[in-house]
Enzyme design. Structure first.
Site, PDB file in Angstrom:
ATOM      1  N   ALA A 165       0.822  -1.229   0.000  1.00  0.00           N
ATOM      2  CA  ALA A 165       0.000   0.000   0.000  1.00  0.00           C
ATOM      3  C   ALA A 165       0.851   1.272   0.000  1.00  0.00           C
ATOM      4  O   ALA A 165       0.323   2.357   0.175  1.00  0.00           O
ATOM      5  CB  ALA A 165      -0.951  -0.008   1.189  1.00  0.00           C
ATOM      6  N   SER A 166       2.161   1.139  -0.214  1.00  0.00           N
ATOM      7  CA  SER A 166       2.980   2.362  -0.203  1.00  0.00           C
ATOM      8  C   SER A 166       2.699   3.235  -1.416  1.00  0.00           C
ATOM      9  O   SER A 166       2.942   4.443  -1.396  1.00  0.00           O
ATOM     10  CB  SER A 166       4.469   1.990  -0.160  1.00  0.00           C
ATOM     11  OG  SER A 166       4.752   0.977  -1.090  1.00  0.00           O
ATOM     12  N   TYR A 190       2.058 -12.646 -16.181  1.00  0.00           N
ATOM     13  CA  TYR A 190       1.118 -11.855 -15.374  1.00  0.00           C
ATOM     14  C   TYR A 190      -0.307 -12.433 -15.492  1.00  0.00           C
ATOM     15  O   TYR A 190      -1.010 -12.613 -14.486  1.00  0.00           O
ATOM     16  CB  TYR A 190       1.159 -10.405 -15.869  1.00  0.00           C
ATOM     17  CG  TYR A 190       0.321  -9.420 -15.100  1.00  0.00           C
ATOM     18  CD1 TYR A 190       0.731  -8.949 -13.854  1.00  0.00           C
ATOM     19  CD2 TYR A 190      -0.884  -8.939 -15.619  1.00  0.00           C
ATOM     20  CE1 TYR A 190      -0.033  -8.026 -13.144  1.00  0.00           C
ATOM     21  CE2 TYR A 190      -1.646  -8.022 -14.925  1.00  0.00           C
ATOM     22  CZ  TYR A 190      -1.224  -7.563 -13.688  1.00  0.00           C
ATOM     23  OH  TYR A 190      -1.985  -6.648 -13.002  1.00  0.00           O
TER      24      TYR A 190
HETATM   25  P1  NAP Z   1       2.259  -0.185  -8.183  1.00  0.00           P
HETATM   26  O1  NAP Z   1       1.882   1.226  -8.362  1.00  0.00           O
HETATM   27  O2  NAP Z   1       3.487  -0.717  -8.886  1.00  0.00           O
HETATM   28  O3  NAP Z   1       2.386  -0.493  -6.597  1.00  0.00           O
HETATM   29  C1  NAP Z   1       2.690  -1.783  -6.172  1.00  0.00           C
HETATM   30  C2  NAP Z   1       2.681  -1.841  -4.665  1.00  0.00           C
HETATM   31  O4  NAP Z   1       2.897  -3.196  -4.255  1.00  0.00           O
HETATM   32  C3  NAP Z   1       3.792  -1.037  -4.032  1.00  0.00           C
HETATM   33  O5  NAP Z   1       3.317  -0.499  -2.823  1.00  0.00           O
HETATM   34  C4  NAP Z   1       4.894  -2.081  -3.776  1.00  0.00           C
HETATM   35  O6  NAP Z   1       5.734  -1.771  -2.666  1.00  0.00           O
HETATM   36  C5  NAP Z   1       4.044  -3.262  -3.414  1.00  0.00           C
HETATM   37  N1  NAP Z   1       4.692  -4.555  -3.616  1.00  0.00           N
HETATM   38  C6  NAP Z   1       5.064  -5.144  -4.773  1.00  0.00           C
HETATM   39  N2  NAP Z   1       5.565  -6.358  -4.525  1.00  0.00           N
HETATM   40  C7  NAP Z   1       5.516  -6.543  -3.186  1.00  0.00           C
HETATM   41  C8  NAP Z   1       5.876  -7.601  -2.314  1.00  0.00           C
HETATM   42  N3  NAP Z   1       6.417  -8.739  -2.761  1.00  0.00           N
HETATM   43  N4  NAP Z   1       5.652  -7.460  -0.991  1.00  0.00           N
HETATM   44  C9  NAP Z   1       5.109  -6.330  -0.493  1.00  0.00           C
HETATM   45  N5  NAP Z   1       4.747  -5.292  -1.266  1.00  0.00           N
HETATM   46  C10 NAP Z   1       4.948  -5.402  -2.598  1.00  0.00           C
HETATM   47  O7  NAP Z   1       1.085  -1.188  -8.636  1.00  0.00           O
HETATM   48  P2  NAP Z   1      -0.508  -0.916  -8.771  1.00  0.00           P
HETATM   49  O8  NAP Z   1      -0.769  -0.481 -10.161  1.00  0.00           O
HETATM   50  O9  NAP Z   1      -0.975  -0.104  -7.649  1.00  0.00           O
HETATM   51  O10 NAP Z   1      -1.044  -2.414  -8.638  1.00  0.00           O
HETATM   52  C11 NAP Z   1      -1.598  -2.923  -7.442  1.00  0.00           C
HETATM   53  C12 NAP Z   1      -2.321  -4.235  -7.745  1.00  0.00           C
HETATM   54  O11 NAP Z   1      -3.342  -4.008  -8.718  1.00  0.00           O
HETATM   55  C13 NAP Z   1      -1.394  -5.302  -8.351  1.00  0.00           C
HETATM   56  O12 NAP Z   1      -1.769  -6.580  -7.867  1.00  0.00           O
HETATM   57  C14 NAP Z   1      -1.695  -5.206  -9.835  1.00  0.00           C
HETATM   58  O13 NAP Z   1      -1.418  -6.405 -10.519  1.00  0.00           O
HETATM   59  C15 NAP Z   1      -3.182  -4.882  -9.816  1.00  0.00           C
HETATM   60  N6  NAP Z   1      -3.688  -4.250 -11.038  1.00  0.00           N
HETATM   61  C16 NAP Z   1      -3.243  -3.024 -11.439  1.00  0.00           C
HETATM   62  C17 NAP Z   1      -3.774  -2.458 -12.601  1.00  0.00           C
HETATM   63  C18 NAP Z   1      -3.359  -1.097 -13.094  1.00  0.00           C
HETATM   64  O14 NAP Z   1      -3.825  -0.716 -14.177  1.00  0.00           O
HETATM   65  N7  NAP Z   1      -2.557  -0.349 -12.375  1.00  0.00           N
HETATM   66  C19 NAP Z   1      -4.716  -3.160 -13.343  1.00  0.00           C
HETATM   67  C20 NAP Z   1      -5.134  -4.401 -12.908  1.00  0.00           C
HETATM   68  C21 NAP Z   1      -4.624  -4.944 -11.744  1.00  0.00           C
HETATM   69  P3  NAP Z   1       7.077  -0.862  -2.840  1.00  0.00           P
HETATM   70  O15 NAP Z   1       6.590   0.537  -3.103  1.00  0.00           O
HETATM   71  O16 NAP Z   1       7.773  -0.943  -1.546  1.00  0.00           O
HETATM   72  O17 NAP Z   1       7.827  -1.436  -4.002  1.00  0.00           O
END
Ligand code: NAP
Length: 249
Positions: free
Chosen positions: A15-16, A157
């Site tokens: 959630a960062s 993915y």
């Molecule tokens: P993001 O902006 O890259 O943020 C990812 C977050 O997950 C960051 O807080 C990161 O921490 C944390 N993280 C990654 N790997 C981790 C691990 N092994 N342990 C603990 N924390 C971890 O990604 P997002 O776009 O918000 O995506 C969040 C979720 O939504 C994901 O599951 C993604 O697949 C899904 N999703 C996203 C989209 C989209 O369009 N954005 C669409 C469909 C699904 P750090 O900051 O410390 O690295």
């Protein structure tokens, strides 16, 4: 505003930044105590912890790698010590390592599966004893529409997110009799750091193909999470709710 999650406690992984951060803020605004994890972004995590406590709820950031079962078990232990109880688990942490299959390394395949799919097993397995004992709990797994339809360059993915759906449906069948609900939210295209790396013309192209004609916001996903975490969804389990502006219909 009616607060829908008063006196509840949630764990949100990753959630960062991005969607997880949006969910944490929305939950705190709705009266929910929030324990959340991050892997690298400690500065952002500390900042968010402070921001969340500003909504008069308890909040704490934990550095914990969701792909590690050991970390997940330790996290559960610490959160229970700090918060006493847990009502909601949101498995949000996820990564991408995109490439066509002919260029995809074994390492990149495994890395995505471990961070996106095994992480869901890790946290669900760590929390299940607590949820079984209290005979209630809501697990919300963040999937993706890519797990439903596939996407070129994202076979790792897509496999991880399709796996999350199968895992969720099985767990919903296993745990339903104990009043533990397990659901997936499948976002479409949401504006975060994960998607901002894409070229402008690709983003424009995606937007034109979305019936609601806009890119999603983390708040759109957070609102669906509030619904699945609250009593409003008490009779809903084993479902995949798409938050995609109608993209995959
Ligand atoms: P993001 O902006 O890259 O943020 C990812 C977050 O997950 C960051 O807080 C990161 O921490 C944390 N993280 C990654 N790997 C981790 C691990 N092994 N342990 C603990 N924390 C971890 O990604 P997002 O776009 O918000 O995506 C969040 C979720 O939504 C994901 O599951 C993604 O697949 C899904 N999703 C996203 C989209 C989209 O369009 N954005 C669409 C469909 C699904 P750090 O900051 O410390 O690295």
């Amino acid at each position: 505003m009616t607060k829908l999650l008063i006196d509840k406690t949630a764990i949100i992984t990753g959630a960062s930044r991005g969607i997880g951060r949006g969910i944490a803020l929305a939950f705190a605004k709705n009266g929910c105590n929030v324990a959340f994890t991050y892997r690298n972004s400690s500065e952002e995590a500390q900042k968010l912890e402070k921001e969340l406590t500003g909504f008069n709820v308890k909040s704490k950031a934990y550095r914990s790698d969701a792909s590690s079962l050991r970390d997940s078990n330790k996290l559960l232990e610490n959160v229970l010590k700090d918060f006493n109880s847990i009502d909601i688990l949101i498995n949000n942490a996820g990564i991408t390592k995109d490439n066509l299959l002919m260029r995809m390394s074994e390492e990149d395949f495994d890395h995505v599966i471990n961070n996106n799919l095994k992480s869901v097993f890790n946290m669900s397995s760590a929390i299940q004893r607590t949820f079984l004992k209290q005979r209630k709990g809501s697990i919300i797994n963040i999937g993706s529409i890519v797990g439903l339809k596939g996407n070129p360059g994202q076979s790792n993915y897509a496999a991880s997110k399709a796996g999350v759906i199968g895992f969720t449906k099985s767990l919903a069948l296993e745990l339903g009799s104990r009043n533990i609900r397990v659901n997936v939210i499948a976002p479409g295209f949401i504006e975060t750091e994960m998607t901002e790396v894409l070229p402008e013309n690709i983003i424009e192209n995606w937007k034109n193909n979305i019936p609601l004609k806009r890119i999603g916001k983390s708040e759109d996903v957070a609102n669906a999470c509030i619904f699945l975490a609250s009593e409003l969804s008490d009779y809903i389990t084993g479902q995949v709710i798409q938050v995609d502006g109608g993209m995959l219909t």
